[in-house]
Write a protein that holds these residues in place. Structure first.
Motif, PDB file in Angstrom:
ATOM      1  N   SER A 156       2.806  -8.041  -5.163  1.00 21.51           N
ATOM      2  CA  SER A 156       4.125  -7.288  -4.471  1.00 21.51           C
ATOM      3  C   SER A 156       4.843  -6.252  -5.387  1.00 21.51           C
ATOM      4  CB  SER A 156       5.248  -8.441  -4.247  1.00 21.51           C
ATOM      5  OG  SER A 156       6.400  -7.909  -3.776  1.00 21.51           O
ATOM      6  N   TYR A 157       4.806  -6.485  -6.652  1.00 19.91           N
ATOM      7  CA  TYR A 157       5.210  -5.461  -7.499  1.00 19.91           C
ATOM      8  C   TYR A 157       4.497  -4.256  -7.555  1.00 19.91           C
ATOM      9  CZ  TYR A 157       6.874  -3.115 -11.925  1.00 19.91           C
ATOM     10  OH  TYR A 157       7.424  -1.979 -12.736  1.00 19.91           O
ATOM     11  N   CYS A 158       3.083  -4.366  -7.686  1.00 17.04           N
ATOM     12  CA  CYS A 158       2.054  -3.184  -7.794  1.00 17.04           C
ATOM     13  C   CYS A 158       2.314  -2.515  -6.221  1.00 17.04           C
ATOM     14  CB  CYS A 158       0.653  -3.762  -7.841  1.00 17.04           C
ATOM     15  SG  CYS A 158       0.548  -4.305  -9.592  1.00 17.04           S
ATOM     16  N   LEU A 159       2.342  -3.229  -5.101  1.00 16.22           N
ATOM     17  CA  LEU A 159       2.492  -2.636  -3.660  1.00 16.22           C
ATOM     18  C   LEU A 159       3.661  -1.691  -3.658  1.00 16.22           C
ATOM     19  CD1 LEU A 159       1.949  -5.514  -1.227  1.00 16.22           C
ATOM     20  CD2 LEU A 159       0.678  -3.455  -1.156  1.00 16.22           C
ATOM     21  N   HIS A 160       4.771  -1.933  -4.369  1.00 23.48           N
ATOM     22  CA  HIS A 160       5.846  -1.140  -4.720  1.00 23.48           C
ATOM     23  C   HIS A 160       5.710  -0.041  -5.596  1.00 23.48           C
ATOM     24  CE1 HIS A 160       7.370  -4.556  -1.921  1.00 23.48           C
ATOM     25  NE2 HIS A 160       7.634  -3.560  -1.371  1.00 23.48           N
ATOM     26  N   ASN A 161       5.058  -0.100  -6.665  1.00 23.23           N
ATOM     27  CA  ASN A 161       5.275   0.801  -7.787  1.00 23.23           C
ATOM     28  C   ASN A 161       3.918   1.296  -8.246  1.00 23.23           C
ATOM     29  OD1 ASN A 161       8.205   0.118  -8.772  1.00 23.23           O
ATOM     30  ND2 ASN A 161       7.081  -1.835  -8.262  1.00 23.23           N
ATOM     31  N   ALA A 162       2.674   0.927  -7.866  1.00 20.99           N
ATOM     32  CA  ALA A 162       1.550   1.745  -8.148  1.00 20.99           C
ATOM     33  C   ALA A 162       1.594   3.148  -7.402  1.00 20.99           C
ATOM     34  CB  ALA A 162       0.331   0.899  -7.722  1.00 20.99           C
ATOM     35  N   LYS A 163       1.202   3.778  -8.228  1.00 22.97           N
ATOM     36  CA  LYS A 163       0.872   5.278  -7.630  1.00 22.97           C
ATOM     37  C   LYS A 163      -0.261   5.895  -7.017  1.00 22.97           C
ATOM     38  CE  LYS A 163       4.802   6.408  -9.872  1.00 22.97           C
ATOM     39  NZ  LYS A 163       6.062   6.310  -8.932  1.00 22.97           N
ATOM     40  N   CYS A 164      -0.787   4.780  -5.977  1.00 21.59           N
ATOM     41  CA  CYS A 164      -2.016   4.703  -5.379  1.00 21.59           C
ATOM     42  C   CYS A 164      -1.919   3.725  -4.111  1.00 21.59           C
ATOM     43  CB  CYS A 164      -3.246   4.688  -6.175  1.00 21.59           C
ATOM     44  SG  CYS A 164      -3.514   3.077  -6.832  1.00 21.59           S
ATOM     45  N   PRO A 165      -2.816   3.946  -3.302  1.00 23.66           N
ATOM     46  CA  PRO A 165      -2.921   2.560  -2.389  1.00 23.66           C
ATOM     47  C   PRO A 165      -3.241   1.494  -3.008  1.00 23.66           C
ATOM     48  CG  PRO A 165      -3.810   4.855  -1.594  1.00 23.66           C
ATOM     49  CD  PRO A 165      -3.458   5.031  -2.833  1.00 23.66           C
ATOM     50  N   VAL A 166      -2.769   0.327  -2.317  1.00 29.21           N
ATOM     51  CA  VAL A 166      -2.897  -1.100  -3.114  1.00 29.21           C
ATOM     52  C   VAL A 166      -3.541  -1.913  -1.921  1.00 29.21           C
ATOM     53  CG1 VAL A 166      -2.041  -3.111  -4.156  1.00 29.21           C
ATOM     54  CG2 VAL A 166      -1.183  -0.640  -4.726  1.00 29.21           C
ATOM     55  N   LEU A 167      -4.680  -2.625  -2.135  1.00 25.42           N
ATOM     56  CA  LEU A 167      -5.347  -3.429  -1.310  1.00 25.42           C
ATOM     57  C   LEU A 167      -5.210  -4.859  -1.843  1.00 25.42           C
ATOM     58  CD1 LEU A 167      -7.052  -4.364   1.201  1.00 25.42           C
ATOM     59  CD2 LEU A 167      -9.045  -3.890  -0.415  1.00 25.42           C
ATOM     60  N   VAL A 168      -4.540  -5.616  -0.986  1.00 27.39           N
ATOM     61  CA  VAL A 168      -4.386  -7.088  -1.828  1.00 27.39           C
ATOM     62  C   VAL A 168      -5.285  -7.943  -0.802  1.00 27.39           C
ATOM     63  CG1 VAL A 168      -2.880  -9.124  -1.940  1.00 27.39           C
ATOM     64  CG2 VAL A 168      -1.853  -6.906  -2.181  1.00 27.39           C
TER      65      VAL A 168
END
Length: 172
Positions: A156-168
């Motif tokens: 969840s943190y990475c979905l909101h803060n990573a500077k690229c698309p995130v695939l969970v």
């Protein structure tokens, strides 16, 4: 399928994929999902396998038996104890990354491995930005609502803060 890179001075930019792993079954599943489903992307561009090592805490708890009851006391960790924990975590991280690299090699994929010490949430996002990652892949641990509310979810943190698309990737 058309190449989806962006041109830069006559050549295509690399589209790096990073899989953040730990020792969970969910992380292993996410890595296998990437190898099965993103084959074209990861054979033409670098695959980065990343592991965040939790930093040792300065306090640990010890239990002392008092008859049938236990008393828990907070004790400060000695520098030697902290070093031992850090060294053990480092060895485990390298073994985990080596195993992941072997899995990739068995599929004909050359992978770069990287481990850093720090809170997994911020460490992963910092690495994404520093390495210019195009896609971050994480496994979903399926923690309960209460645990997520208290500790927070890395995905969840990475979905909101990573500077690229995130695939969970969720294991069925």
């Amino acid at each position: 399928m058309a190449e989806q890179g962006v041109e830069n001075g006559g050549g295509l930019l690399e589209r790096k994929v990073m899989v953040a792993i730990d020792d969970s079954e969910c992380s292993h599943y996410a890595l296998m999902w990437v190898l099965d489903n993103l084959e074209e992307s990861i054979t033409k561009s670098p695959l980065v396998i990343f592991n965040a090592q939790l930093p040792p805490t300065n306090n640990s708890f010890t239990a002392a038996a008092l008859s049938s009851a236990r008393m828990y006391c907070s004790v400060s960790a000695t520098p030697e104890y902290t070093y031992t924990i850090q060294e053990q975590n480092r060895k485990l991280a390298f073994a985990l990354l080596e195993k992941a690299k072997e899995i990739c090699a068995g599929r004909g994929v050359d992978a770069e491995t990287l481990t850093e010490v720090g809170d997994p949430q911020s460490t992963i996002c910092d690495a994404v930005q520093r390495l210019n990652i195009s896609l971050l892949v994480l496994g979903e641990h399926g923690s309960g609502k209460i645990k997520r509310a208290i500790q927070g979810s890395v995905s969840s943190y990475c979905l909101h803060n990573a500077k690229c698309p995130v695939l969970v990737v969720k294991k069925p």
